[in-house]
Design a protein around this motif. Structure first.
Motif, PDB file in Angstrom:
ATOM      1  N   GLY A   1       0.818  -1.207   0.000  1.00 16.43           N
ATOM      2  CA  GLY A   1       0.000   0.000   0.000  1.00 16.43           C
ATOM      3  C   GLY A   1       0.849   1.252   0.000  1.00 16.43           C
ATOM      4  O   GLY A   1       2.005   1.242   0.432  1.00 16.43           O
ATOM      5  N   TRP A   2       0.250   2.307  -0.518  1.00 18.85           N
ATOM      6  CA  TRP A   2       0.812   3.646  -0.390  1.00 18.85           C
ATOM      7  C   TRP A   2      -0.033   4.405   0.631  1.00 18.85           C
ATOM      8  O   TRP A   2      -1.272   4.366   0.564  1.00 18.85           O
ATOM      9  CB  TRP A   2       0.796   4.388  -1.724  1.00 18.85           C
ATOM     10  N   TYR A   3       0.636   5.078   1.525  1.00 20.90           N
ATOM     11  CA  TYR A   3      -0.009   5.828   2.590  1.00 20.90           C
ATOM     12  C   TYR A   3       0.515   7.260   2.536  1.00 20.90           C
ATOM     13  O   TYR A   3       1.588   7.522   1.994  1.00 20.90           O
ATOM     14  CB  TYR A   3       0.319   5.223   3.958  1.00 20.90           C
TER      15      TYR A   3
ATOM     16  N   LEU B   1      -4.463   5.489   4.238  1.00 22.58           N
ATOM     17  CA  LEU B   1      -4.196   4.655   3.070  1.00 22.58           C
ATOM     18  C   LEU B   1      -4.660   5.386   1.819  1.00 22.58           C
ATOM     19  O   LEU B   1      -5.785   5.860   1.757  1.00 22.58           O
ATOM     20  CB  LEU B   1      -4.927   3.328   3.189  1.00 22.58           C
TER      21      LEU B   1
ATOM     22  N   ALA C   1      -3.752   3.979  -1.565  1.00 24.36           N
ATOM     23  CA  ALA C   1      -4.017   2.943  -2.557  1.00 24.36           C
ATOM     24  C   ALA C   1      -3.352   1.660  -2.107  1.00 24.36           C
ATOM     25  O   ALA C   1      -2.339   1.697  -1.397  1.00 24.36           O
ATOM     26  CB  ALA C   1      -3.494   3.355  -3.928  1.00 24.36           C
ATOM     27  N   ALA C   2      -3.906   0.535  -2.533  1.00 25.07           N
ATOM     28  CA  ALA C   2      -3.339  -0.756  -2.175  1.00 25.07           C
ATOM     29  C   ALA C   2      -3.450  -1.701  -3.360  1.00 25.07           C
ATOM     30  O   ALA C   2      -4.326  -1.539  -4.225  1.00 25.07           O
ATOM     31  CB  ALA C   2      -4.048  -1.333  -0.956  1.00 25.07           C
TER      32      ALA C   2
ATOM     33  N   THR D   1      -2.971  -6.055  -4.229  1.00 24.38           N
ATOM     34  CA  THR D   1      -2.684  -7.392  -3.748  1.00 24.38           C
ATOM     35  C   THR D   1      -1.580  -8.027  -4.578  1.00 24.38           C
ATOM     36  O   THR D   1      -1.155  -7.485  -5.606  1.00 24.38           O
ATOM     37  CB  THR D   1      -3.940  -8.271  -3.834  1.00 24.38           C
TER      38      THR D   1
ATOM     39  N   THR E   1      -6.655  -3.896  -7.018  1.00 25.74           N
ATOM     40  CA  THR E   1      -6.354  -2.592  -6.443  1.00 25.74           C
ATOM     41  C   THR E   1      -7.566  -1.983  -5.746  1.00 25.74           C
ATOM     42  O   THR E   1      -8.713  -2.329  -6.051  1.00 25.74           O
ATOM     43  CB  THR E   1      -5.884  -1.616  -7.525  1.00 25.74           C
TER      44      THR E   1
ATOM     45  N   TYR F   1      -8.625   2.099  -3.852  1.00 22.19           N
ATOM     46  CA  TYR F   1      -8.171   3.471  -3.688  1.00 22.19           C
ATOM     47  C   TYR F   1      -9.040   4.230  -2.698  1.00 22.19           C
ATOM     48  O   TYR F   1     -10.230   3.961  -2.550  1.00 22.19           O
ATOM     49  CB  TYR F   1      -8.233   4.203  -5.040  1.00 22.19           C
TER      50      TYR F   1
ATOM     51  N   ILE G   1      -2.054   2.632  -8.737  1.00 22.48           N
ATOM     52  CA  ILE G   1      -1.019   1.836  -8.091  1.00 22.48           C
ATOM     53  C   ILE G   1      -0.721   0.623  -8.958  1.00 22.48           C
ATOM     54  O   ILE G   1      -1.619   0.047  -9.575  1.00 22.48           O
ATOM     55  CB  ILE G   1      -1.442   1.408  -6.663  1.00 22.48           C
TER      56      ILE G   1
ATOM     57  N   CYS H   1       5.333   3.875   1.637  1.00 23.84           N
ATOM     58  CA  CYS H   1       4.793   2.570   1.262  1.00 23.84           C
ATOM     59  C   CYS H   1       5.007   1.606   2.421  1.00 23.84           C
ATOM     60  O   CYS H   1       5.864   1.810   3.283  1.00 23.84           O
ATOM     61  CB  CYS H   1       5.426   2.046  -0.027  1.00 23.84           C
TER      62      CYS H   1
ATOM     63  N   ARG I   1       0.150  -4.101   3.317  1.00 25.95           N
ATOM     64  CA  ARG I   1      -1.248  -3.833   3.591  1.00 25.95           C
ATOM     65  C   ARG I   1      -1.833  -5.066   4.235  1.00 25.95           C
ATOM     66  O   ARG I   1      -1.957  -6.105   3.566  1.00 25.95           O
ATOM     67  CB  ARG I   1      -1.991  -3.498   2.298  1.00 25.95           C
TER      68      ARG I   1
END
Length: 115
Positions: free
Chosen positions: A35-37, A47, A49-50, A52, A57, A59, A69, A95, A98
């Protein structure tokens, strides 16, 4: 040693684009959703975006349609393409896995968007 290194931030104008990169050690990247935080001073980290391991994805509502992402499993790298940036996107971006793990937080990369 787990290592997450973010890069790609900068100072841009509203409407511009940036692409953030996060290089991860293979030991965590290959088996974890990533994930991006982001976090602004005095605010909770949120958070953005994430993604797997299979590429699914999700958002935050505030970035849907503007941010994308992606992950390159061969390079153990996760990206965040940010388009149509707004001043309210100004934050330090991190990052992590997640869900996030406390000992994985890195230095982050600063994104500043001027109006």
């Amino acid at each position: 040693q787990v290592q997450l290194v973010e890069s790609g931030g900068g100072l841009v104008q509203a409407g511009d684009s940036l692409r953030l990169s996060c290089a991860a050690s293979r030991s965590i990247f290959s088996i974890n959703a990533m994930g991006w935080y982001r976090q602004a001073p005095g605010k909770q980290r949120e958070l953005v975006a994430a993604i797997t391991t299979g590429g699914t994805t999700n958002y935050a509502d505030s970035v849907k349609g503007r941010f994308t992402i992606s992950r390159d499993n061969a390079k153990n790298t996760v990206y965040l393409q940010m388009n149509s940036l707004k001043p309210e996107d100004t934050d330090v971006y991190y990052c992590n896995t997640r869900p996030p793990r406390g000992n994985y937080w890195g230095q982050g990369t600063q994104v500043a968007v001027s109006s």
